[in-house]
Scaffold this motif. Structure first.
Motif, PDB file in Angstrom:
ATOM      1  N   VAL A  86      59.049  -8.388  -0.243  1.00  0.00           N
ATOM      2  CA  VAL A  86      58.531  -9.124   0.906  1.00  0.00           C
ATOM      3  C   VAL A  86      57.028  -8.905   1.047  1.00  0.00           C
ATOM      4  O   VAL A  86      56.290  -9.787   1.482  1.00  0.00           O
ATOM      5  CB  VAL A  86      59.279  -8.695   2.185  1.00  0.00           C
ATOM      6  CG1 VAL A  86      58.599  -9.246   3.430  1.00  0.00           C
ATOM      7  CG2 VAL A  86      60.724  -9.172   2.132  1.00  0.00           C
ATOM      8  N   ASP A 104      64.182 -17.488   6.956  1.00  0.00           N
ATOM      9  CA  ASP A 104      62.877 -17.956   6.505  1.00  0.00           C
ATOM     10  C   ASP A 104      62.254 -18.910   7.524  1.00  0.00           C
ATOM     11  O   ASP A 104      62.948 -19.745   8.124  1.00  0.00           O
ATOM     12  CB  ASP A 104      62.998 -18.669   5.161  1.00  0.00           C
ATOM     13  CG  ASP A 104      63.099 -17.704   4.000  1.00  0.00           C
ATOM     14  OD1 ASP A 104      62.980 -16.490   4.220  1.00  0.00           O
ATOM     15  OD2 ASP A 104      63.299 -18.176   2.864  1.00  0.00           O
ATOM     16  N   ARG A 156      58.180 -15.447   4.429  1.00  0.00           N
ATOM     17  CA  ARG A 156      58.105 -14.750   3.138  1.00  0.00           C
ATOM     18  C   ARG A 156      57.057 -15.416   2.242  1.00  0.00           C
ATOM     19  O   ARG A 156      56.737 -16.587   2.421  1.00  0.00           O
ATOM     20  CB  ARG A 156      59.472 -14.752   2.447  1.00  0.00           C
ATOM     21  CG  ARG A 156      60.501 -13.870   3.126  1.00  0.00           C
ATOM     22  CD  ARG A 156      61.731 -13.694   2.258  1.00  0.00           C
ATOM     23  NE  ARG A 156      62.485 -14.933   2.095  1.00  0.00           N
ATOM     24  CZ  ARG A 156      63.569 -15.058   1.321  1.00  0.00           C
ATOM     25  NH1 ARG A 156      64.016 -14.010   0.641  1.00  0.00           N
ATOM     26  NH2 ARG A 156      64.207 -16.209   1.228  1.00  0.00           N
ATOM     27  N   TYR A 194      57.848 -16.092  -3.551  1.00  0.00           N
ATOM     28  CA  TYR A 194      58.933 -15.103  -3.598  1.00  0.00           C
ATOM     29  C   TYR A 194      60.060 -15.656  -4.448  1.00  0.00           C
ATOM     30  O   TYR A 194      60.560 -16.766  -4.220  1.00  0.00           O
ATOM     31  CB  TYR A 194      59.419 -14.809  -2.180  1.00  0.00           C
ATOM     32  CG  TYR A 194      60.466 -13.729  -2.104  1.00  0.00           C
ATOM     33  CD1 TYR A 194      60.116 -12.386  -2.191  1.00  0.00           C
ATOM     34  CD2 TYR A 194      61.807 -14.049  -1.941  1.00  0.00           C
ATOM     35  CE1 TYR A 194      61.072 -11.388  -2.121  1.00  0.00           C
ATOM     36  CE2 TYR A 194      62.769 -13.056  -1.857  1.00  0.00           C
ATOM     37  CZ  TYR A 194      62.396 -11.731  -1.952  1.00  0.00           C
ATOM     38  OH  TYR A 194      63.350 -10.751  -1.878  1.00  0.00           O
ATOM     39  N   ARG A 215      63.338 -17.105  -3.003  1.00  0.00           N
ATOM     40  CA  ARG A 215      63.198 -18.054  -1.893  1.00  0.00           C
ATOM     41  C   ARG A 215      64.122 -19.256  -2.035  1.00  0.00           C
ATOM     42  O   ARG A 215      64.651 -19.770  -1.043  1.00  0.00           O
ATOM     43  CB  ARG A 215      61.736 -18.500  -1.807  1.00  0.00           C
ATOM     44  CG  ARG A 215      61.362 -19.204  -0.514  1.00  0.00           C
ATOM     45  CD  ARG A 215      59.892 -19.599  -0.555  1.00  0.00           C
ATOM     46  NE  ARG A 215      59.492 -20.281   0.658  1.00  0.00           N
ATOM     47  CZ  ARG A 215      58.886 -19.684   1.672  1.00  0.00           C
ATOM     48  NH1 ARG A 215      58.634 -18.393   1.624  1.00  0.00           N
ATOM     49  NH2 ARG A 215      58.539 -20.379   2.745  1.00  0.00           N
TER      50      ARG A 215
END
Length: 326
Positions: free
Chosen positions: A97, A216, A273, A277, A280
């Motif tokens: 993260v 998210d 995030r 990432y 994701r």
């Protein structure tokens, strides 16, 4: 592949690890044998609610973070340096993260968790969490080599081996335990389950290293969330692997559902995030210790099922108290 992130870096550190088998059959009949392979205590770091376990690195007692959100078991750079282990730099990177950081490798002569020992193994090393008081992170290469039972109330972790139990209910502590299908993230053993927030189907990573459940930001916006809306306020920062921290907001959603468990008006964290990432696209929610502390759970990789029993109290911080509807 020019670079490898931790989520793609599958180690077989424990593939030949001989666990101390207690051979306690939690449930057995002529066809199914469910055998306890290891059991160890859950504890908390000083001044923290992080879930940790005791272990040893080269005979030195250490405390390590329990992390079902990590593919690999990791030694932290501060511990490697304190023991003069001389980590070797690699071209790989580790991502969390908090962004990315370089990955090193080190040979540990003796590594132990509970009754499990590994000799002369190479472990990844990352330069993060330097002020945490932790020596490392225990990941899925250890935790999900067998079925994983998490009992935060009893402060116990157990590993079970299932023999011929494909069609048997494995939640020996509760014959009425709920179940949902579980899958692994692509190319890893990160455990995912499907949840519904405001009726939207989302994939959630079961992560014992996350203090709270978060969704998210981009998905939360589709559900009507706005950082400028009345009653929405920043609720601290989240960090971990990497040097960055990410803001967490709190939002009351209409509903949260996992299998047959429904929670009305839950207050859930929202996090932005990093856009790159790697997980994701595969999971939009992190199911953290707030949910796990209020449930007795079993990650049965032998059946690819997630068992859970509600134990009472609030499921999410500042959320409703009482039995979720089923």
């Amino acid at each position: 592949m020019t670079r490898a992130l931790l989520t793609c870096f599958r180690l077989t550190l424990f593939s030949a690890l001989l666990l101390s088998a207690f051979c306690t059959e939690a449930q057995a009949d002529s066809a199914c044998h469910y055998i306890e392979q290891a059991s160890f205590d859950l504890s908390h770091s000083t001044g923290s609610t992080a879930a940790t376990v005791d272990g040893e690195i080269n005979g030195k007692p250490v405390r390590m973070l329990l992390a079902t959100g990590s593919d690999a078991t990791i030694v932290l750079r501060a511990e490697a340096d304190s023991q003069n282990l001389n980590p070797e730099r690699t071209s790989r990177q580790v991502q969390g993260v908090g962004g990315r950081t370089s990955m090193f490798l080190v040979v540990v002569k003796d590594f132990a968790i509970g009754g499990a020992h590994a000799k002369n193994m190479r472990f990844p090393v990352v330069d993060s969490l330097e002020n945490s008081g932790l020596a490392g992170i225990v990941g899925d290469d250890f935790l999900l080599q067998y079925d994983l039972e998490l009992d935060f109330t009893g402060k116990r972790v157990k590993l079970f081996r299932a023999d011929h139990c494909q069609d048997k209910a494995l939640a020996y502590w509760d014959k009425d335990a709920s179940t949902v299908p579980m899958k692994f993230s692509r190319g890893s053993t990160k455990p995912l389950v499907q949840v519904h927030i405001n009726g939207m189907a989302l994939w959630a990573l079961i992560d014992t290293s996350s203090d709270s459940t978060v969704i998210d930001l981009d998905v939360a916006r589709k559900l009507g969330f706005s950082t400028d809306a009345p009653g929405v306020a920043a609720d601290g920062k989240a960090g971990g692997i990497g040097n960055e921290t990410r803001t967490i907001w709190r939002q009351t959603f209409d509903s949260f559902a996992l299998g047959d468990e429904l929670i009305q008006h839950p207050r859930i964290g929202v996090i932005d995030r990093p856009t790159d990432y790697i997980g994701r696209q595969e999971h939009q929610v992190i199911l953290g210790r707030d949910f796990l502390r209020s449930h007795h759970v079993l990650l049965a990789q032998s059946q690819m099922l997630f068992y859970f029993s509600y134990l009472g109290g609030p499921v999410f911080p500042n959320g409703p108290i009482g039995n979720p509807a089923r």
